[in-house]
Write a protein that holds these residues in place. Sequence first.
Motif, PDB file in Angstrom:
ATOM      1  N   ASP A 194       2.000  21.309  -1.597  1.00 12.45           N
ATOM      2  CA  ASP A 194       0.608  21.606  -1.926  1.00 12.45           C
ATOM      3  C   ASP A 194      -0.210  20.314  -1.814  1.00 12.45           C
ATOM      4  OD1 ASP A 194      -1.483  23.442  -3.327  1.00 12.45           O
ATOM      5  OD2 ASP A 194      -1.462  21.599  -4.523  1.00 12.45           O
ATOM      6  N   ALA A 195      -1.253  20.348  -0.996  1.00 13.28           N
ATOM      7  CA  ALA A 195      -2.068  19.151  -0.762  1.00 13.28           C
ATOM      8  C   ALA A 195      -2.702  18.623  -2.038  1.00 13.28           C
ATOM      9  CB  ALA A 195      -3.145  19.455   0.277  1.00 13.28           C
ATOM     10  N   ASN A 196      -3.224  19.512  -2.865  1.00 10.84           N
ATOM     11  CA  ASN A 196      -3.866  19.061  -4.100  1.00 10.84           C
ATOM     12  C   ASN A 196      -2.876  18.365  -5.033  1.00 10.84           C
ATOM     13  OD1 ASN A 196      -6.600  19.820  -3.638  1.00 10.84           O
ATOM     14  ND2 ASN A 196      -5.968  21.948  -3.912  1.00 10.84           N
ATOM     15  N   ALA A 197      -1.647  18.845  -5.046  1.00 12.55           N
ATOM     16  CA  ALA A 197      -0.623  18.199  -5.880  1.00 12.55           C
ATOM     17  C   ALA A 197      -0.360  16.781  -5.388  1.00 12.55           C
ATOM     18  CB  ALA A 197       0.661  19.026  -5.880  1.00 12.55           C
ATOM     19  N   LEU A 198      -0.287  16.604  -4.080  1.00 14.78           N
ATOM     20  CA  LEU A 198      -0.104  15.253  -3.543  1.00 14.78           C
ATOM     21  C   LEU A 198      -1.294  14.380  -3.913  1.00 14.78           C
ATOM     22  CD1 LEU A 198       1.207  13.963  -0.251  1.00 14.78           C
ATOM     23  CD2 LEU A 198      -1.133  13.429  -0.808  1.00 14.78           C
ATOM     24  N   LEU A 199      -2.515  14.879  -3.709  1.00 16.12           N
ATOM     25  CA  LEU A 199      -3.719  14.089  -3.984  1.00 16.12           C
ATOM     26  C   LEU A 199      -3.871  13.757  -5.464  1.00 16.12           C
ATOM     27  CD1 LEU A 199      -6.215  15.892  -1.577  1.00 16.12           C
ATOM     28  CD2 LEU A 199      -5.014  13.714  -1.201  1.00 16.12           C
ATOM     29  N   ASP A 200      -3.368  14.609  -6.336  1.00  9.37           N
ATOM     30  CA  ASP A 200      -3.465  14.388  -7.779  1.00  9.37           C
ATOM     31  C   ASP A 200      -2.272  13.624  -8.353  1.00  9.37           C
ATOM     32  OD1 ASP A 200      -5.921  15.684  -7.983  1.00  9.37           O
ATOM     33  OD2 ASP A 200      -4.987  17.643  -8.355  1.00  9.37           O
ATOM     34  N   SER A 201      -1.298  13.308  -7.516  1.00 11.01           N
ATOM     35  CA  SER A 201      -0.032  12.735  -8.002  1.00 11.01           C
ATOM     36  C   SER A 201      -0.141  11.309  -8.531  1.00 11.01           C
ATOM     37  CB  SER A 201       1.013  12.768  -6.879  1.00 11.01           C
ATOM     38  OG  SER A 201       0.683  11.816  -5.872  1.00 11.01           O
ATOM     39  N   GLY A 202      -1.143  10.572  -8.088  1.00 10.32           N
ATOM     40  CA  GLY A 202      -1.229   9.166  -8.467  1.00 10.32           C
ATOM     41  C   GLY A 202      -0.239   8.292  -7.722  1.00 10.32           C
ATOM     42  N   LEU A 203       0.418   8.843  -6.712  1.00 14.98           N
ATOM     43  CA  LEU A 203       1.449   8.111  -5.974  1.00 14.98           C
ATOM     44  C   LEU A 203       0.930   7.417  -4.722  1.00 14.98           C
ATOM     45  CD1 LEU A 203       4.321  10.763  -6.113  1.00 14.98           C
ATOM     46  CD2 LEU A 203       4.144   8.633  -7.426  1.00 14.98           C
ATOM     47  N   ILE A 204      -0.338   7.642  -4.364  1.00 13.05           N
ATOM     48  CA  ILE A 204      -0.823   7.111  -3.085  1.00 13.05           C
ATOM     49  C   ILE A 204      -2.108   6.307  -3.250  1.00 13.05           C
ATOM     50  CG2 ILE A 204       0.290   8.938  -1.749  1.00 13.05           C
ATOM     51  CD1 ILE A 204      -2.475  10.285  -1.471  1.00 13.05           C
ATOM     52  N   MET A 215       0.835  -1.172   0.000  1.00 10.22           N
ATOM     53  CA  MET A 215       0.000   0.000   0.000  1.00 10.22           C
ATOM     54  C   MET A 215       0.876   1.230   0.000  1.00 10.22           C
ATOM     55  SD  MET A 215      -3.212   1.301   2.238  1.00 10.22           S
ATOM     56  CE  MET A 215      -4.024  -0.133   1.718  1.00 10.22           C
ATOM     57  N   ARG A 216       0.601   2.123  -0.903  1.00  9.34           N
ATOM     58  CA  ARG A 216       1.355   3.379  -1.026  1.00  9.34           C
ATOM     59  C   ARG A 216       0.620   4.446  -0.223  1.00  9.34           C
ATOM     60  NH1 ARG A 216       1.242   4.661  -6.986  1.00  9.34           N
ATOM     61  NH2 ARG A 216      -0.957   4.343  -6.511  1.00  9.34           N
ATOM     62  N   ILE A 217       1.304   4.994   0.767  1.00 16.02           N
ATOM     63  CA  ILE A 217       0.664   5.919   1.697  1.00 16.02           C
ATOM     64  C   ILE A 217       1.289   7.296   1.572  1.00 16.02           C
ATOM     65  CG2 ILE A 217       0.151   6.367   4.133  1.00 16.02           C
ATOM     66  CD1 ILE A 217       0.303   3.293   4.504  1.00 16.02           C
ATOM     67  N   GLY A 218       0.415   8.309   1.661  1.00 11.11           N
ATOM     68  CA  GLY A 218       0.849   9.694   1.691  1.00 11.11           C
ATOM     69  C   GLY A 218       0.526  10.316   3.027  1.00 11.11           C
ATOM     70  N   LEU A 219       1.407  11.166   3.496  1.00 14.68           N
ATOM     71  CA  LEU A 219       1.169  11.924   4.719  1.00 14.68           C
ATOM     72  C   LEU A 219       0.905  13.362   4.342  1.00 14.68           C
ATOM     73  CD1 LEU A 219       3.980  10.577   7.097  1.00 14.68           C
ATOM     74  CD2 LEU A 219       1.578   9.879   6.981  1.00 14.68           C
ATOM     75  N   LEU A 220      -0.240  13.835   4.754  1.00 13.77           N
ATOM     76  CA  LEU A 220      -0.604  15.229   4.515  1.00 13.77           C
ATOM     77  C   LEU A 220      -0.352  15.986   5.804  1.00 13.77           C
ATOM     78  CD1 LEU A 220      -1.617  17.395   2.699  1.00 13.77           C
ATOM     79  CD2 LEU A 220      -3.935  16.573   3.025  1.00 13.77           C
ATOM     80  N   ALA A 221       0.802  16.588   5.872  1.00 12.50           N
ATOM     81  CA  ALA A 221       1.385  17.328   7.001  1.00 12.50           C
ATOM     82  C   ALA A 221       2.288  16.404   7.788  1.00 12.50           C
ATOM     83  CB  ALA A 221       0.351  17.980   7.895  1.00 12.50           C
ATOM     84  N   TYR A 222       3.403  16.949   8.216  1.00 10.78           N
ATOM     85  CA  TYR A 222       4.392  16.172   8.947  1.00 10.78           C
ATOM     86  C   TYR A 222       4.789  16.937  10.198  1.00 10.78           C
ATOM     87  CZ  TYR A 222       7.954  12.577   9.451  1.00 10.78           C
ATOM     88  OH  TYR A 222       8.693  11.505   9.888  1.00 10.78           O
ATOM     89  N   GLY A 223       3.800  17.104  11.074  1.00 10.45           N
ATOM     90  CA  GLY A 223       4.049  17.791  12.331  1.00 10.45           C
ATOM     91  C   GLY A 223       4.466  16.808  13.409  1.00 10.45           C
TER      92      GLY A 223
END
Length: 138
Positions: free
Chosen positions: A53-63, A1-9
């Motif tokens: 940019d969150a939208n760029a991550l969501l549109d990346s096809g990487l997750i 599973m390819r996971i993305g993290l939106l914010a790394y606080g």
Amino acid sequence: MRIGLLAYGAIGHEHNVAIHSVPGWELTAVCDVNPERVAAARTLAPGAVGFDDANALLDSGLIDLVVISTPPNTHHDCARAALERGIPVVVEKPMARSLGEVDRMIAAADRAGVALAVGHTERFNPAVVAARAHLQAP
């Protein structure tokens, strides 16, 4: 599973460690407006692609799934953006600012046919488990 993290606080590192502890899971993308946080994430996941940019991550096809740990006042909008793209979501607590926002998030997940979960990690904390057992004892 390819996971993305939106914010790394503060919790981002814990998510990163958890992802790496599950066979077959991979941190493939991380997004934060602070480039130092993206770099910190990549120390454990050097192959992860960084975004500001969150939208760029969501549109990346990487997750295949996104973990949202942005400030609570953004949870609804970030989750809806992911869900409307058909991306399953794990969102940190609090889930949203209002019951109405929660209802809209659930409806978006239902429409997309994907999972929406809230990270209530403290329910597994040994101290919390012990306190719950004590309170529920006859």
